[in-house]
Design a protein around this motif. Structure first.
Motif, PDB file in Angstrom:
ATOM      1  N   LEU A   1       9.194   5.786   0.446  1.00 63.56           N
ATOM      2  CA  LEU A   1       9.869   7.036   0.094  1.00 63.56           C
ATOM      3  C   LEU A   1      11.371   6.851  -0.072  1.00 63.56           C
ATOM      4  O   LEU A   1      12.045   7.703  -0.672  1.00 63.56           O
ATOM      5  N   LEU A   2      11.914   5.755   0.455  1.00 64.36           N
ATOM      6  CA  LEU A   2      13.348   5.496   0.383  1.00 64.36           C
ATOM      7  C   LEU A   2      13.695   4.475  -0.701  1.00 64.36           C
ATOM      8  O   LEU A   2      14.716   3.803  -0.627  1.00 64.36           O
ATOM      9  N   GLU A   3      12.847   4.365  -1.695  1.00 66.99           N
ATOM     10  CA  GLU A   3      13.141   3.510  -2.841  1.00 66.99           C
ATOM     11  C   GLU A   3      13.659   4.338  -4.017  1.00 66.99           C
ATOM     12  O   GLU A   3      13.250   5.499  -4.181  1.00 66.99           O
ATOM     13  N   PRO A   4      14.514   3.773  -4.875  1.00 63.85           N
ATOM     14  CA  PRO A   4      14.967   4.474  -6.081  1.00 63.85           C
ATOM     15  C   PRO A   4      13.913   4.372  -7.179  1.00 63.85           C
ATOM     16  O   PRO A   4      14.092   3.687  -8.191  1.00 63.85           O
TER      17      PRO A   4
ATOM     18  N   LYS B   1      11.617   2.506 -12.319  1.00 66.67           N
ATOM     19  CA  LYS B   1      10.676   2.720 -13.425  1.00 66.67           C
ATOM     20  C   LYS B   1      11.399   2.705 -14.765  1.00 66.67           C
ATOM     21  O   LYS B   1      10.890   2.154 -15.761  1.00 66.67           O
ATOM     22  N   GLN B   2      12.564   3.310 -14.813  1.00 70.20           N
ATOM     23  CA  GLN B   2      13.314   3.341 -16.064  1.00 70.20           C
ATOM     24  C   GLN B   2      13.778   1.945 -16.458  1.00 70.20           C
ATOM     25  O   GLN B   2      13.735   1.567 -17.637  1.00 70.20           O
ATOM     26  N   ALA B   3      14.213   1.169 -15.489  1.00 70.62           N
ATOM     27  CA  ALA B   3      14.610  -0.212 -15.776  1.00 70.62           C
ATOM     28  C   ALA B   3      13.435  -1.002 -16.336  1.00 70.62           C
ATOM     29  O   ALA B   3      13.578  -1.770 -17.305  1.00 70.62           O
ATOM     30  N   GLU B   4      12.288  -0.820 -15.744  1.00 74.53           N
ATOM     31  CA  GLU B   4      11.088  -1.519 -16.209  1.00 74.53           C
ATOM     32  C   GLU B   4      10.715  -1.082 -17.620  1.00 74.53           C
ATOM     33  O   GLU B   4      10.379  -1.911 -18.484  1.00 74.53           O
ATOM     34  N   LEU B   5      10.756   0.223 -17.856  1.00 75.76           N
ATOM     35  CA  LEU B   5      10.370   0.754 -19.165  1.00 75.76           C
ATOM     36  C   LEU B   5      11.299   0.250 -20.268  1.00 75.76           C
ATOM     37  O   LEU B   5      10.854  -0.003 -21.399  1.00 75.76           O
ATOM     38  N   SER B   6      12.548   0.074 -19.932  1.00 73.11           N
ATOM     39  CA  SER B   6      13.526  -0.385 -20.929  1.00 73.11           C
ATOM     40  C   SER B   6      13.557  -1.902 -21.064  1.00 73.11           C
ATOM     41  O   SER B   6      14.322  -2.441 -21.877  1.00 73.11           O
ATOM     42  N   GLY B   7      12.763  -2.588 -20.262  1.00 77.59           N
ATOM     43  CA  GLY B   7      12.730  -4.040 -20.326  1.00 77.59           C
ATOM     44  C   GLY B   7      13.817  -4.719 -19.522  1.00 77.59           C
ATOM     45  O   GLY B   7      14.004  -5.934 -19.639  1.00 77.59           O
ATOM     46  N   ASP B   8      14.508  -3.957 -18.679  1.00 75.38           N
ATOM     47  CA  ASP B   8      15.581  -4.533 -17.851  1.00 75.38           C
ATOM     48  C   ASP B   8      14.972  -5.038 -16.542  1.00 75.38           C
ATOM     49  O   ASP B   8      15.153  -4.444 -15.482  1.00 75.38           O
ATOM     50  N   TYR B   9      14.276  -6.150 -16.632  1.00 74.21           N
ATOM     51  CA  TYR B   9      13.590  -6.685 -15.470  1.00 74.21           C
ATOM     52  C   TYR B   9      14.562  -7.295 -14.466  1.00 74.21           C
ATOM     53  O   TYR B   9      14.231  -7.466 -13.288  1.00 74.21           O
ATOM     54  N   THR B  10      15.752  -7.619 -14.924  1.00 74.16           N
ATOM     55  CA  THR B  10      16.777  -8.122 -14.009  1.00 74.16           C
ATOM     56  C   THR B  10      17.157  -7.050 -12.998  1.00 74.16           C
ATOM     57  O   THR B  10      17.200  -7.308 -11.781  1.00 74.16           O
ATOM     58  N   THR B  11      17.436  -5.844 -13.492  1.00 74.26           N
ATOM     59  CA  THR B  11      17.768  -4.734 -12.591  1.00 74.26           C
ATOM     60  C   THR B  11      16.598  -4.399 -11.683  1.00 74.26           C
ATOM     61  O   THR B  11      16.773  -4.136 -10.490  1.00 74.26           O
ATOM     62  N   ARG B  12      15.386  -4.424 -12.253  1.00 71.63           N
ATOM     63  CA  ARG B  12      14.200  -4.129 -11.436  1.00 71.63           C
ATOM     64  C   ARG B  12      14.105  -5.071 -10.249  1.00 71.63           C
ATOM     65  O   ARG B  12      13.917  -4.636  -9.105  1.00 71.63           O
TER      66      ARG B  12
ATOM     67  N   ILE C   1       0.846  -1.203   0.000  1.00 75.33           N
ATOM     68  CA  ILE C   1       0.000   0.000   0.000  1.00 75.33           C
ATOM     69  C   ILE C   1       0.875   1.244   0.000  1.00 75.33           C
ATOM     70  O   ILE C   1       0.659   2.188  -0.770  1.00 75.33           O
ATOM     71  N   GLY C   2       1.877   1.265   0.872  1.00 78.26           N
ATOM     72  CA  GLY C   2       2.792   2.404   0.910  1.00 78.26           C
ATOM     73  C   GLY C   2       3.486   2.609  -0.425  1.00 78.26           C
ATOM     74  O   GLY C   2       3.601   3.745  -0.920  1.00 78.26           O
ATOM     75  N   ARG C   3       3.965   1.529  -1.034  1.00 78.20           N
ATOM     76  CA  ARG C   3       4.653   1.649  -2.319  1.00 78.20           C
ATOM     77  C   ARG C   3       3.730   2.206  -3.394  1.00 78.20           C
ATOM     78  O   ARG C   3       4.129   3.068  -4.186  1.00 78.20           O
TER      79      ARG C   3
ATOM     80  N   ALA D   1      16.500  -7.098  -9.001  1.00 77.54           N
ATOM     81  CA  ALA D   1      17.689  -7.061  -8.151  1.00 77.54           C
ATOM     82  C   ALA D   1      17.651  -5.879  -7.188  1.00 77.54           C
ATOM     83  O   ALA D   1      17.887  -6.028  -5.974  1.00 77.54           O
ATOM     84  N   LEU D   2      17.354  -4.686  -7.708  1.00 75.53           N
ATOM     85  CA  LEU D   2      17.333  -3.503  -6.839  1.00 75.53           C
ATOM     86  C   LEU D   2      16.178  -3.560  -5.842  1.00 75.53           C
ATOM     87  O   LEU D   2      16.330  -3.180  -4.679  1.00 75.53           O
ATOM     88  N   THR D   3      15.028  -4.018  -6.301  1.00 83.51           N
ATOM     89  CA  THR D   3      13.876  -4.127  -5.391  1.00 83.51           C
ATOM     90  C   THR D   3      14.212  -5.021  -4.203  1.00 83.51           C
ATOM     91  O   THR D   3      13.888  -4.698  -3.046  1.00 83.51           O
ATOM     92  N   GLU D   4      14.888  -6.121  -4.461  1.00 86.25           N
ATOM     93  CA  GLU D   4      15.239  -7.045  -3.396  1.00 86.25           C
ATOM     94  C   GLU D   4      16.357  -6.494  -2.512  1.00 86.25           C
ATOM     95  O   GLU D   4      16.310  -6.610  -1.287  1.00 86.25           O
TER      96      GLU D   4
END
Length: 420
Positions: A353-356, A361-372, A308-310, A374-377
């Motif tokens: 609020l402390l997430e990049p 979003k840019q990683a997702e938009l470019s199709g770089d789901y690996t970075t998405r 919810i916060g995210r 990895a960073l989320t975790e």
């Protein structure tokens, strides 16, 4: 400021800054977010107008922990204690049955002056107020129907109560200089399968149309409508379904209330926020923990609260979302329940609020789901706790579990000295 807390905070800032996150700015934004803390946790939804009335409308409170508030003054004292342990300035959410008056008055006769002591208290404490008409635990709701009741006289009683509640709300907003959100929820429904699903909903729509006919200044008053999937005693059919209120709210520019426990057990409200935000005037949240559907457990920092916060932060939805709490647990210290639930809700917002966010979003938009992924975790183990400790100390409230000692002392000094 503790040197250890400040040092840990500065180290955390450096880590977050590597990903473009301004932690100071995040804390400034967090301090502006108001959580509406529900008064009914403090006395098990009894209120003060009809203290001897049994709870109805599918509402049930478990437990008999000592120290429930018996008077408005006791409840305000308990709220003050809880709020003193929670960072930030927030709001208190009242139900109509919490009127503070010696006058014998029924729900349809309530006036702003019956809540004047609440208004003066809120001014002294620097708080906002929200409001709810009480459409349960009353002789005229004993058969499970209110605004959709087939009896026109009973239906009019509840219409008049809701009209009175809106005027009280507008008074709150005018006096306190911030909009009061007034939320309409009704228990209406059938235990077994009805023949006619349409007529009760038509009556409810007509009742709402009459209730909302009086235009009130949105700077002081905002209307919200709240759905439910089913309830105790209305397992087969609830008049005010999600589809009904979503349609009504969108058509009539009302806030749509999403309660975390009012949907199918596999549904979550976090997944509804983005869609609803595109069409709704605004959103009201009732943050709860539906362990087994609408069981209203104290909010913990679980996956859904974090999500919810995210969603609120990632979608930039905070400006159009009003965050309220709705749980009641009498098996534990009631003041502690407020503190735990509210602090956790604020923590979830801070985590978001402390997430990049832009990087993700840019990683997702470019199709770089690996970075998405990895960073989320990886960010799940970033030093959020150091930032939270700093925020609490800066706001003048206890750091970490230190608040519990103050609640235990309050229990010994105040709560245990109350009679049954």
């Amino acid at each position: 400021m503790s040197s250890t807390i400040e040092r840990s905070y500065n180290e955390a800032k450096e880590l977050y800054a590597r990903h473009g996150i301004d932690v100071d700015q995040a804390l400034e934004q967090l301090a502006q977010i108001k959580i509406s803390m529900h008064c009914w946790q403090g006395d098990d939804v009894r209120g003060f107008l009809f203290r001897d009335q049994d709870l109805t409308g599918g509402i049930s409170v478990t437990g008999n922990y000592p120290g429930a508030a018996r008077t408005p003054d006791e409840l305000r004292s308990d709220l003050e204690r809880a709020l003193s342990l929670i960072p930030g300035k927030h709001k208190v959410n009242l139900h109509a049955i919490y009127a503070d008056t010696d006058e014998k008055v029924d729900l349809d006769e309530l006036k702003p002056w019956h809540f004047e002591k609440w208004v003066q208290w809120a001014k002294e404490q620097g708080l906002g107020l929200d409001f709810n008409p009480t459409l349960f635990s009353h002789e005229k709701s004993s058969d499970g129907f209110t605004l959709s009741h087939p009896n026109a006289d009973i239906r009019q009683f509840w219409i008049d109560h809701c009209k009175a509640s809106r005027r009280i709300s507008a008074y709150f907003g005018e006096q306190l200089g911030q909009a009061c959100v007034t939320n309409v929820w009704i228990p209406d429904g059938f235990k077994d399968v009805p023949v006619d699903r349409l007529s009760p909903r038509r009556r409810l729509k007509e009742s709402l149309d009459e209730i909302f006919a009086e235009e009130l200044n949105p700077a002081y008053h905002l209307d919200a409508v709240e759905s439910k999937l089913f309830g105790l005693g209305s397992e087969a059919y609830v008049v005010g379904s999600h589809e009904f209120y979503m349609g009504y709210g969108l058509q009539n520019n009302k806030l749509i209330c999403l309660d975390a426990g009012h949907f199918h057990p596999t549904e979550v409200i976090s997944n509804k926020l983005s869609s609803l935000s595109l069409f709704a005037e605004g959103i009201l949240l009732h943050v709860s923990r539906p362990m087994r559907w609408d069981s209203d457990h104290v909010v913990v920092l679980d996956d859904e609260l974090l999500e919810i916060g995210r969603e609120l932060v990632r979608g930039d939805l905070l400006a159009k979302t009003h965050i309220g709490l709705d749980f009641f647990d009498a098996s534990i210290n009631r003041v502690a329940a407020w503190v735990i639930g509210t602090r956790n809700t604020i923590k979830a917002l801070l985590r978001a609020l402390l997430e990049p966010i832009e990087v993700l979003k840019q990683a997702e938009l470019s199709g770089d789901y690996t970075t998405r992924l990895a960073l989320t975790e990886e960010f799940k183990s970033y030093p959020f706790g150091a930032v939270w400790d700093y925020y609490c100390e800066k706001q003048g409230v206890p750091v970490r579990e230190q608040w519990l000692a103050e609640v235990k002392a309050y229990e010994q000094d105040v709560l245990l000295k109350r009679g049954g």
